[in-house]
Design a protein around this motif. Sequence first.
Motif, PDB file in Angstrom:
ATOM      1  N   PHE A 481       0.856  -1.202   0.000  1.00 16.71           N
ATOM      2  CA  PHE A 481       0.000   0.000   0.000  1.00 16.71           C
ATOM      3  C   PHE A 481       0.876   1.231   0.000  1.00 16.71           C
ATOM      4  O   PHE A 481       1.900   1.274   0.696  1.00 16.71           O
ATOM      5  CB  PHE A 481      -0.883  -0.002   1.257  1.00 16.71           C
ATOM      6  N   VAL A 482       0.490   2.227  -0.797  1.00 15.18           N
ATOM      7  CA  VAL A 482       1.093   3.558  -0.768  1.00 15.18           C
ATOM      8  C   VAL A 482      -0.029   4.574  -0.900  1.00 15.18           C
ATOM      9  O   VAL A 482      -0.947   4.411  -1.718  1.00 15.18           O
ATOM     10  CB  VAL A 482       2.117   3.760  -1.909  1.00 15.18           C
ATOM     11  N   ASN A 483       0.049   5.637  -0.102  1.00 13.05           N
ATOM     12  CA  ASN A 483      -0.918   6.737  -0.164  1.00 13.05           C
ATOM     13  C   ASN A 483      -0.170   8.014   0.180  1.00 13.05           C
ATOM     14  O   ASN A 483       0.761   8.002   0.986  1.00 13.05           O
ATOM     15  CB  ASN A 483      -2.059   6.494   0.825  1.00 13.05           C
ATOM     16  N   GLU A 484      -0.564   9.135  -0.438  1.00 10.13           N
ATOM     17  CA  GLU A 484       0.203  10.373  -0.288  1.00 10.13           C
ATOM     18  C   GLU A 484      -0.628  11.538   0.241  1.00 10.13           C
ATOM     19  O   GLU A 484      -0.334  12.696  -0.028  1.00 10.13           O
ATOM     20  CB  GLU A 484       0.842  10.721  -1.638  1.00 10.13           C
ATOM     21  N   GLN A 485      -1.670  11.242   1.038  1.00  7.25           N
ATOM     22  CA  GLN A 485      -2.443  12.289   1.700  1.00  7.25           C
ATOM     23  C   GLN A 485      -1.871  12.570   3.081  1.00  7.25           C
ATOM     24  O   GLN A 485      -0.938  11.903   3.541  1.00  7.25           O
ATOM     25  CB  GLN A 485      -3.914  11.849   1.797  1.00  7.25           C
ATOM     26  N   ARG A 486      -2.392  13.570   3.739  1.00  8.62           N
ATOM     27  CA  ARG A 486      -1.971  13.904   5.100  1.00  8.62           C
ATOM     28  C   ARG A 486      -2.847  13.163   6.100  1.00  8.62           C
ATOM     29  O   ARG A 486      -3.949  12.732   5.793  1.00  8.62           O
ATOM     30  CB  ARG A 486      -2.073  15.419   5.339  1.00  8.62           C
TER      31      ARG A 486
END
Length: 534
Positions: A481-486
């Motif tokens: 999994f990769v996600n780039e939100q805060r």
Amino acid sequence: MPAILPPARSAAWPKRRRFLGIGTASAAAVALGTGLFASAPASADNRRSPGYPFTLGVASGDPAHDGFVLWTRLAPEPLAEDGSGGMPPEPVDVEYEVALDSRFTRVVRRGSAVASPELGHSVHPEITGLSPAREYHYRFRALNEISPAGTARTAPPPTSLTGGLAFAFVSCQKWDQGHYTAYEHLAQEDLDLVLHLGDYIYEYPIEGDLRGTVPDHLLVETTRLEHYRVRYGLYKSDPHLQAAHARFSWVVTPDDHEVDNNWADEISQDDDPPEEFLDRRAQAFQAYYENMPLRRASMPVGPDMGLHRRLPYGRLADFTMLDTRQYRDDQPCGGRIVDDCPERFAEDHSILGEAQREWLIDGFRRSQARWHVLGNQSPMTQTDHLEGEAERVWTDPWDGYAADRERVLTAAVEEGVHNLVVVTGDRHQNYAADLKADYRDEDAATVAAEFVGTSVATGGDGQDIGEQGRAFLAANPHFHFVNEQRGYVRCRVTPREWRTDFRVVPYVSRPGAPVSTRATFVVEDGQPGVVQSA
């Protein structure tokens, strides 16, 4: 066994240090600030503050089964240019109360500590003798003013395999890049404690549109004690950050930006003379101590600070907080993202230093906990940027110290660590990944799990996943999994299961963003890999 086991200074502190002072403060100031020794009141009861002194809120930290450390810092003018917080240059008596109820009708502990100018008018009273696994309320009184109240929960009894633990971890909160909306939501969670894994402040000058909203003395890089004190004053003035501190006990460790970007031991980013950088580091560490709920065992001695420590949570979990800056060798290949760097596999190259690594492995050997949690500053997992046989990695994190990674993970297996989970900050992205001792071996077994948390504000609004995130998923089969939100990461742990929720907000460029769970991953007892929950 003591609730907290800081390393012995004779074993972990490099002998070459010639600094003998405790930052710029005296040993007496430290002792009085912890309430260790009784003292006559340092100020008359009818004395008035030049303004409300508790503008930075209250906090608790490093919970044990019988207590915790409390914190506040008197600062009626937190952005005062001289770093004084607007306080006069004299000590002030600070009283504290710990109670079983929010109205403070059942007070179980009272005492006082002295807030001295030598320690930025901060106090760190250490509370003991409390009941395990219980929530307490606390508050301070100074200069005829009463602080906001906070709550703190003691850990379970040392021999108890408690039914559950809930905690969150956060990192990277650059004030001028976004609102602290994540903390607004975190403060509403039902948690036992919070881990902060580094980059609490940033040393850079305040940037962007907010430059015109702060005094000019915040438009410089932090290099001196007064600079660092004012920067903490700015960050800690945020009401959502204060609410999260007041609601839960925090366990903290710094990364690089609390001192200087990408620093390594006595080496600064700009290769300043070591004696100059160590002086800067001493001042940065003192300001960190002054503004964090840390016990006196963590008070810096010159440029050295006791940051790696263990906190047991009954027999359910052991928290081991690492220090990957103070004892590391210089980053190989310039600490850059590089395609070819054989030096990163050097056996004599360490991110932990030999003494801390042996202390960590000894903890593996002694632990009776069901889950072993490593609080870690930068990703331990390999983060290859290139799909295929060629590799491109950043050598500042553990990828630059592959031999240390192999030694630590191999030792965990050899010492029979039941379940090892690494929780990490730094990257401004969310990851769920399997950990392997040697990523060069395609058949290497998964030996642990790592969850990397995104930033609170650094990087601005972010996105669900961008080009770099997709490249990581393509190039690293151990990534799930990769996600780039805060946002922040919430973990719920039972004897049979670890459940991680990646909690994200869609924007931080303006206030009021909702929070949601972007993904949930599970680690089963005895099964080291991560599995996505439906």
